[in-house]
Design an enzyme around this catalytic site. Sequence first.
Site, PDB file in Angstrom:
ATOM      1  N   ASP A 109       0.779  -1.338   0.042  1.00 51.64           N
ATOM      2  CA  ASP A 109       0.038  -0.046   0.076  1.00 51.64           C
ATOM      3  C   ASP A 109       0.679   1.392   0.189  1.00 51.64           C
ATOM      4  O   ASP A 109       2.055   1.423   0.326  1.00 51.64           O
ATOM      5  CB  ASP A 109      -0.815  -0.047   1.086  1.00 51.64           C
TER       6      ASP A 109
HETATM    7  N1  URA Z   1      -0.994  -5.915   3.944  1.00 51.62           N
HETATM    8  C1  URA Z   1      -1.330  -4.674   3.857  1.00 51.62           C
HETATM    9  O1  URA Z   1      -2.486  -4.451   4.629  1.00 51.62           O
HETATM   10  N2  URA Z   1      -0.798  -3.620   3.383  1.00 51.62           N
HETATM   11  C2  URA Z   1       0.377  -4.138   2.553  1.00 51.62           C
HETATM   12  O2  URA Z   1       0.880  -3.093   2.209  1.00 51.62           O
HETATM   13  C3  URA Z   1       0.848  -5.406   2.890  1.00 51.62           C
HETATM   14  C4  URA Z   1       0.221  -6.182   3.341  1.00 51.62           C
END
Ligand code: URA
Length: 265
Positions: A109
């Site tokens: 993310d």
């Molecule tokens: N899980 C998440 O919630 N976000 C990420 O970026 C990676 C794994």
Amino acid sequence: MSERADERLQKVLARAGIASRRQSEKMISEGRVKVNGQTVTEMGTRVDIGGDLIEIDGRPISRPEEKVYLLLNKPSGFITSLDDPRGRPKVVDLVKDLPYRLYPVGRLDMETEGLLLLTNDGDLCYRLSHPRFGVEKTYQANVLGVPSAQKLKTLEQGMVLEDGPTAPARVRVIGQEAGNGILLVTIHEGRKRQVRRMLETIGHPVMRLKRTQYGFLDLKGVKVGSYRRLTEEEVTRLHGLAAGEVKPLRHKTKKEAAVRRKGFD
Ligand code: URA
């Protein structure tokens, strides 16, 4: 020969699929090979496949694209997509000093920090991202409040999210700060915002998330926003991971303790 001359000519010829190593050596000794316009008959001459013009009987050999494998320490605020109509900062901007078109292995993310692999090896990238080969990924999560043992068990047993059940995770509380928990969560799936959704579902939303490990790789020595190339040995091990099947998750206390010591930068 360029400054980056780093491979033996006969090896380069063999790797380019021109001939076997022995046949390549024969062609060199027969004076059929030129490097940057000069005939080379000395065995073991070092060349740079990316920078030197190599010809056999006057015909240039085509250069196979060098495979590049990077481990980046992603800062928060960068997206892993290659294109963004909104013009937000991209992780590939952080490696634009390199003349390669690199792709992130999987995604993180925008707000997530930490370990991200980038490569131009499409096959490896595809296989590592495929759930069947589910590489273990460990995240350090700062969450609101401190989850009870019972709630952690829910994560460890597998839980139901809106897009289906999760596989069992490995979870441990490694610290507390002002009444909020710091957890290590290891999963081998890669669903969208999975760790955030898992923790939100048990009532402890994530305030900060950082991937600290990807399989056998960690962030040691790589500052936020910078990267390093993987060693040949690491690349070989990564290919091994991509070829293996999912192994059940189990606790690895020593490793987790090491991750804990590193903490957030
Ligand atoms: N899980 C998440 O919630 N976000 C990420 O970026 C990676 C794994």
